[in-house]
Design a protein around this motif. Sequence first.
Motif, short mmCIF file in Angstrom:
data_model
loop_
_atom_site.label_atom_id
_atom_site.label_comp_id
_atom_site.label_asym_id
_atom_site.label_seq_id
_atom_site.Cartn_x
_atom_site.Cartn_y
_atom_site.Cartn_z
N THR A 1 90.72 45.09 6.26
CA THR A 1 91.66 44.11 5.73
C THR A 1 90.95 43.23 4.70
O THR A 1 89.73 43.21 4.63
CB THR A 1 92.20 43.19 6.86
N VAL A 2 91.73 42.51 3.93
CA VAL A 2 91.16 41.63 2.90
C VAL A 2 90.26 40.58 3.54
O VAL A 2 89.17 40.28 3.04
CB VAL A 2 92.29 40.97 2.07
N GLU A 3 90.70 40.02 4.66
CA GLU A 3 89.90 39.00 5.35
C GLU A 3 88.56 39.57 5.82
O GLU A 3 87.52 38.93 5.69
CB GLU A 3 90.66 38.41 6.55
N GLN A 4 88.59 40.78 6.36
CA GLN A 4 87.35 41.42 6.81
C GLN A 4 86.42 41.67 5.63
O GLN A 4 85.21 41.45 5.73
CB GLN A 4 87.66 42.73 7.52
N ARG A 5 86.97 42.15 4.52
CA ARG A 5 86.14 42.40 3.34
C ARG A 5 85.52 41.11 2.81
O ARG A 5 84.36 41.09 2.40
CB ARG A 5 86.95 43.09 2.24
N ILE A 6 86.29 40.03 2.82
CA ILE A 6 85.76 38.75 2.34
C ILE A 6 84.58 38.33 3.21
O ILE A 6 83.53 37.91 2.69
CB ILE A 6 86.87 37.67 2.33
N ILE A 7 84.72 38.46 4.50
CA ILE A 7 83.63 38.08 5.42
C ILE A 7 82.42 38.98 5.21
O ILE A 7 81.28 38.50 5.12
CB ILE A 7 84.11 38.12 6.88
N ILE A 8 82.64 40.28 5.10
CA ILE A 8 81.53 41.23 4.93
C ILE A 8 80.80 40.96 3.61
O ILE A 8 79.57 40.85 3.59
CB ILE A 8 82.05 42.68 5.00
N TYR A 9 81.55 40.87 2.52
CA TYR A 9 80.92 40.65 1.22
C TYR A 9 80.26 39.28 1.12
O TYR A 9 79.16 39.15 0.57
CB TYR A 9 81.92 40.83 0.08
N ALA A 10 80.92 38.25 1.63
CA ALA A 10 80.33 36.91 1.58
C ALA A 10 79.03 36.87 2.36
O ALA A 10 78.02 36.30 1.88
CB ALA A 10 81.32 35.87 2.12
N THR A 11 79.00 37.48 3.54
CA THR A 11 77.78 37.53 4.33
C THR A 11 76.67 38.27 3.59
O THR A 11 75.53 37.81 3.51
CB THR A 11 78.04 38.19 5.69
N CYS A 12 77.00 39.41 3.03
CA CYS A 12 76.03 40.22 2.30
C CYS A 12 75.48 39.46 1.09
O CYS A 12 74.27 39.38 0.89
CB CYS A 12 76.68 41.53 1.86
N LEU A 13 76.37 38.88 0.30
CA LEU A 13 75.95 38.16 -0.90
C LEU A 13 75.13 36.92 -0.57
O LEU A 13 74.15 36.61 -1.26
CB LEU A 13 77.15 37.80 -1.77
N LEU A 14 75.51 36.21 0.49
CA LEU A 14 74.74 35.03 0.90
C LEU A 14 73.35 35.42 1.41
O LEU A 14 72.37 34.72 1.13
CB LEU A 14 75.49 34.24 1.97
N MET A 15 73.25 36.53 2.13
CA MET A 15 71.94 36.97 2.60
C MET A 15 71.04 37.37 1.42
O MET A 15 69.85 37.05 1.41
CB MET A 15 72.09 38.13 3.58
N VAL A 16 71.61 38.07 0.46
CA VAL A 16 70.83 38.47 -0.73
C VAL A 16 70.38 37.23 -1.50
O VAL A 16 69.22 37.12 -1.90
CB VAL A 16 71.65 39.43 -1.63
N LEU A 17 71.29 36.28 -1.69
CA LEU A 17 70.95 35.05 -2.40
C LEU A 17 69.87 34.27 -1.65
O LEU A 17 68.91 33.79 -2.25
CB LEU A 17 72.20 34.18 -2.61
N ALA A 18 70.01 34.16 -0.34
CA ALA A 18 69.01 33.43 0.45
C ALA A 18 67.64 34.09 0.37
O ALA A 18 66.62 33.41 0.22
CB ALA A 18 69.47 33.34 1.91
N SER A 19 67.61 35.41 0.43
CA SER A 19 66.31 36.10 0.33
C SER A 19 65.71 35.95 -1.07
O SER A 19 64.50 35.79 -1.22
CB SER A 19 66.43 37.57 0.71
N ASP A 20 66.55 35.96 -2.10
CA ASP A 20 66.05 35.76 -3.46
C ASP A 20 65.52 34.34 -3.66
O ASP A 20 64.47 34.14 -4.29
CB ASP A 20 67.14 36.05 -4.49
N ILE A 21 66.20 33.36 -3.11
CA ILE A 21 65.73 31.97 -3.21
C ILE A 21 64.42 31.82 -2.43
O ILE A 21 63.49 31.12 -2.88
CB ILE A 21 66.80 30.99 -2.72
N ALA A 22 64.30 32.48 -1.30
CA ALA A 22 63.05 32.45 -0.53
C ALA A 22 61.90 33.02 -1.36
O ALA A 22 60.78 32.49 -1.35
CB ALA A 22 63.20 33.20 0.78
N LYS A 23 62.16 34.11 -2.09
CA LYS A 23 61.13 34.69 -2.96
C LYS A 23 60.70 33.69 -4.02
O LYS A 23 59.51 33.57 -4.32
CB LYS A 23 61.66 35.96 -3.63
N VAL A 24 61.67 32.97 -4.59
CA VAL A 24 61.36 31.96 -5.60
C VAL A 24 60.47 30.88 -5.01
O VAL A 24 59.46 30.47 -5.60
CB VAL A 24 62.65 31.35 -6.19
N MET A 25 60.82 30.39 -3.84
CA MET A 25 60.06 29.30 -3.22
C MET A 25 58.66 29.77 -2.79
O MET A 25 57.69 29.03 -2.94
CB MET A 25 60.81 28.74 -2.02
N LEU A 26 58.57 30.96 -2.26
CA LEU A 26 57.26 31.47 -1.85
C LEU A 26 56.38 31.76 -3.06
O LEU A 26 55.16 31.56 -3.00
CB LEU A 26 57.43 32.73 -0.99
#
Length: 189
Positions: free
Chosen positions: A122-147
């Motif tokens: 469903t659209v709601e499930q896709r929003i949750i899946i993609y948002a989680t994936c994109l936030l995890m990628v962004l968080a790991s990229d920001i961690a790389k910047v800080m490290l």
Amino acid sequence: MFSIIKQSLNNGHRGGIAFVLGVSFSDILLVLVSNVFTELFSSISSHRVPIGISGSIFLIGLGVYFVFFKKVKVNEQGQQATISFRKSDYAKIFLSGFFMNLLNPGIFLFWITASSTMLSHTVEQRIIIYATCLLMVLASDIAKVMLAGKIRNRLTPHNIHIINRINGIILIGFGIALIWGLLVYLKRM
């Protein structure tokens, strides 16, 4: 990953964050477009060769710049000079991250594949899946910047110059590998 760390080393936390935000924005754009225009992507995939050539040329061009033209600025003490950036400089760094990610055929095909496998959700499930994936990628990229910022003070300008050259060689290698893959793909057709 190496480009994110290199951006942080050369341009500081803010430059690294600008690059990461460019990458993240292109991911978000690809997710939205791939979900809205799934049918369009089947016709765009027929243009895989021109997209791949554009991405390859971009990667090779960046690699050549880092190997031959990128210089590390040093101050009187022989340490890497701190660079003050204007908003336009951050915009350039943002756009380099955006286009480096957007013109990567692997990322392009990844999001097309992900969107086509998510059609049964469903659209709601896709929003949750993609948002989680994109936030995890962004968080790991920001961690790389800080490290990367933590090791920045320990690196000499000479070491940073070597890292720039290695990054350039890696980018050239990926660009050549993409062109090689396109040639193999064309032979099979």
